[in-house]
Design a protein around this motif. Sequence first.
Motif, PDB file in Angstrom:
ATOM      1  N   THR A   1     -21.473-110.493  52.438  1.00 56.26           N
ATOM      2  CA  THR A   1     -20.402-109.964  51.593  1.00 56.26           C
ATOM      3  C   THR A   1     -19.282-109.543  52.536  1.00 56.26           C
TER       4      THR A   1
ATOM      5  N   ASN B   1     -22.659-111.402  48.207  1.00 48.56           N
ATOM      6  CA  ASN B   1     -22.008-112.654  48.632  1.00 48.56           C
ATOM      7  C   ASN B   1     -20.547-112.770  48.219  1.00 48.56           C
ATOM      8  N   VAL B   2     -19.978-111.724  47.645  1.00 50.58           N
ATOM      9  CA  VAL B   2     -18.553-111.760  47.296  1.00 50.58           C
ATOM     10  C   VAL B   2     -17.727-111.801  48.578  1.00 50.58           C
TER      11      VAL B   2
ATOM     12  N   SER C   1     -21.019-113.752  44.532  1.00 51.26           N
ATOM     13  CA  SER C   1     -20.519-115.034  45.049  1.00 51.26           C
ATOM     14  C   SER C   1     -19.136-115.394  44.547  1.00 51.26           C
ATOM     15  N   ALA C   2     -18.395-114.446  43.967  1.00 49.07           N
ATOM     16  CA  ALA C   2     -16.990-114.702  43.643  1.00 49.07           C
ATOM     17  C   ALA C   2     -16.189-114.799  44.939  1.00 49.07           C
ATOM     18  N   ARG C   3     -15.146-115.604  44.930  1.00 43.42           N
ATOM     19  CA  ARG C   3     -14.256-115.776  46.073  1.00 43.42           C
ATOM     20  C   ARG C   3     -12.858-115.346  45.661  1.00 43.42           C
TER      21      ARG C   3
ATOM     22  N   ASN D   1     -16.166-112.782  36.883  1.00 41.50           N
ATOM     23  CA  ASN D   1     -17.412-113.559  36.811  1.00 41.50           C
ATOM     24  C   ASN D   1     -17.849-114.002  38.204  1.00 41.50           C
ATOM     25  N   GLY D   2     -19.127-114.245  38.352  1.00 36.94           N
ATOM     26  CA  GLY D   2     -19.643-114.728  39.623  1.00 36.94           C
ATOM     27  C   GLY D   2     -19.360-116.204  39.843  1.00 36.94           C
ATOM     28  N   HIS D   3     -19.360-116.604  41.114  1.00 35.47           N
ATOM     29  CA  HIS D   3     -19.228-118.020  41.496  1.00 35.47           C
ATOM     30  C   HIS D   3     -17.912-118.646  41.042  1.00 35.47           C
ATOM     31  N   ILE D   4     -16.850-117.840  40.944  1.00 39.81           N
ATOM     32  CA  ILE D   4     -15.532-118.400  40.647  1.00 39.81           C
ATOM     33  C   ILE D   4     -14.598-118.083  41.811  1.00 39.81           C
ATOM     34  N   THR D   5     -13.420-118.724  41.812  1.00 44.95           N
ATOM     35  CA  THR D   5     -12.438-118.545  42.875  1.00 44.95           C
ATOM     36  C   THR D   5     -11.126-118.066  42.281  1.00 44.95           C
TER      37      THR D   5
ATOM     38  N   ASP E   1     -11.955-120.048  37.285  1.00 37.17           N
ATOM     39  CA  ASP E   1     -11.049-119.993  38.429  1.00 37.17           C
ATOM     40  C   ASP E   1      -9.616-119.664  37.988  1.00 37.17           C
TER      41      ASP E   1
END
Length: 354
Positions: free
Chosen positions: A242, A259-260, A277-279, A293-297, A313
Amino acid sequence: MEHNWFFPPHDGIRLGDLAATLGAELADAAHADRVVRSVSPVNRAKEGDLCYILSRKFRGELATCAASAILCDRSLAALVPSHVAVLLSTRPHTAFALAGELLHGSAMRPEPMTSAVGIAPGAYVDPEARIEPGVSIEPMAVIGKGAEIGEGTHIGPGAIIGAGVRIGRNCSIAAGTTVQCALVGNNVILHPGVRVGQDGFGYAPGLKPGMIKIVQIGRVIIQDNVEIGANTTIDRGTMDDTVIGEGTKIDNQVQVGHNVRIGRHCGIVSGVGIAGSARIGDGVMIGGAAGINGHITIGDGAQIAAMSGVVADIPAGEKYGGVPARPMRDFLRDMAEIAMRSSTRVQKKGGNDE
């Protein structure tokens, strides 16, 4: 409001010297020797205070303002009464922030709770920890095995620094903070109750009803000049790290999942939740109570309105708002249409009642 003992007034700074420091222009050189000692809002300013204005809405308050000086743009200078000195700046808000730091430096980061110097009695420092000269550690703090803390850093009372944690120089780790599984850069401020490096929320479906916990073995990386508000939580990564980028400022009570990755110089307001895991790119601004939300950019320079729900995204430089978040122009159009329909229903109901 009278000056209180928590943040007493400065001994005084000449306006001529202040203008030079801020890169501002003193409208009347005859005011160069006037002294300011504190900052204040316009409506209750008195002699010795410095204020700032950004728009004409302050016109009414200025009529009775007793401040010694006001920072403003040249276009607003004519609104200031003649007895108040004017410091002209093209960026008065920024100049006022810098002036506040000069006048009230002790308010810029958490102050020590005790007068202890060095490692206080009652603090526990593991024999294998490495503490550079000039570190202050207050009572009831715990420094774990192999931890490293850089020169000029202050560890508040009751703070816990876990085994192997590395903290850079000139940091402020406030009372009751816990830091584990983390690498922290220089000039970082963690306010009271911050939690860094606890395991994230990760579970897999069990063979029977229930869930099985997924191991979390990543780290938290906090780069230089980051500030994190009270009771914010930063989870360590599952297997990656992270990361909080350089210069980012995070408000109180924000949740950052595992993991952000947050870029440099972002601003994240209270109540925001960022799922795993958001970016998030550089220079992103996120309003209060938004959910990511998770796993978005989210692209560089994007702006997200307060209380938005971001499920996909967002391109760089865009402004989004609403639930689900959408381009701001679409969100505002939708809100206007809802308001219009609501007004029409009320009017029809009133007509039927007659």
